[in-house]
Design an enzyme around this catalytic site. Sequence first.
Site, PDB file in Angstrom:
ATOM      1  CG  ASP A   1      23.732  78.980 -51.824  1.00  0.00           C
ATOM      2  OD1 ASP A   1      24.247  79.365 -51.362  1.00  0.00           O
ATOM      3  OD2 ASP A   1      22.883  77.929 -51.328  1.00  0.00           O
TER       4      ASP A   1
ATOM      5  CG  MET B   1      29.844  77.972 -49.592  1.00  0.00           C
ATOM      6  SD  MET B   1      29.182  78.547 -47.964  1.00  0.00           S
ATOM      7  CE  MET B   1      29.910  77.370 -46.888  1.00  0.00           C
TER       8      MET B   1
ATOM      9  NE  ARG C   1      51.173  75.930 -54.030  1.00  0.00           N
ATOM     10  CZ  ARG C   1      52.133  76.389 -53.342  1.00  0.00           C
ATOM     11  NH1 ARG C   1      51.861  76.784 -52.299  1.00  0.00           N
ATOM     12  NH2 ARG C   1      53.602  76.218 -53.664  1.00  0.00           N
TER      13      ARG C   1
END
Length: 342
Positions: free
Chosen positions: A127, A169, A266
Amino acid sequence: MRVGVLTGGGDAPGLNAVIRAIVRKGEKAYGDEFIGFADGWRGLIEGTVIPLVSEGTRGILPRGGTILGTSRTNPFKVEDGPERVEATLSRLGIEALIAIGGEDTLGVALKLLGRGVPVVGVPKTIDNDLSGTEVTFGFGTAVQIAVDAIDRLHTTAESHNRVLICEVMGRHAGWIATHAGIAGGAAYILVPEREFDINAVCEVLIERHKKGRYASIIVVAEGAQPKEGSMVVQSGELDEFGHVRLGGIGEVLAREIRQRTGFDTRVTVLGHVQRGGTPTAFDRVLATRFGIAAIDAVHDGAFGQMVALRDAKIIRVPLAEAVDTLKTVDPELLEVAEVFFG
Ligand code: F6P
């Protein structure tokens, strides 16, 4: 010295490179002996050890994951957890502990330091949200994985005239999304640092498609939040550090874009693919430098410090500084990204 090593929290490519560097330098330069603890702090609570010698760490440099295993165990949430950790350390004669982890793992390290445990920290997280260091290893690898995916999404988006959303993420920081979005040429990037207005996103897409571009890539961080709503979470359950499981914002976004623009939209959720596999060369080198610096810090008695990267140099910063505030994306970088929206 007899030194304990653990890896805690979500894994990140480069963990094995750190372990290898600690053991190699520790044995060679200082004649150290190492004890690995299995599955993060759980290994210290339960006294589960993994032998760590140079021979056993050969060949692990390019391997993702961690040979020690990891977990999100918080000793301060387990009955007599800190006492059990201390008992393990004293039973095994551990004179120093190296904790490799993110804000949660290093937060525990800091609390244990306050109880007298001699600990040195190594920053890790895909992260990149840990203060005190400019970058953590694992981040660059995760970004590269996301960019490779985005490059592939471009060609299929163009073939089908689609809007393709790529959810990445990063928890409450948009580092992966911003870097991957800039490097991958996204038409829009959504990050937790800036609440987004779905109307503004749709307007940008409509304008872009009016110009004859019928395909768009949107990169959304799992922690991104719409102005009018609250954060999308996958499960309301909290882990031992009080974190909810994020994810699902991509689907919400796709539904809204479809409804408001009529564009075929999508979603691809990259998920744990971003944490797996081999580290990039940069992350291998950074992880190796961190490992060497960590064992040197142990021998300098620099307990309570975390090794860090600043101005291309490895330095030491107090653990307290590292876990104090979350390092979020620099607004200047977000402005760079915004130039390319649409
Ligand atoms: O902190 C690393 C990270 O991969 C975050 O980006 C993500 O929100 C979280 O861990 C996922 O955790 P888990 O692997 O426990 O699902």
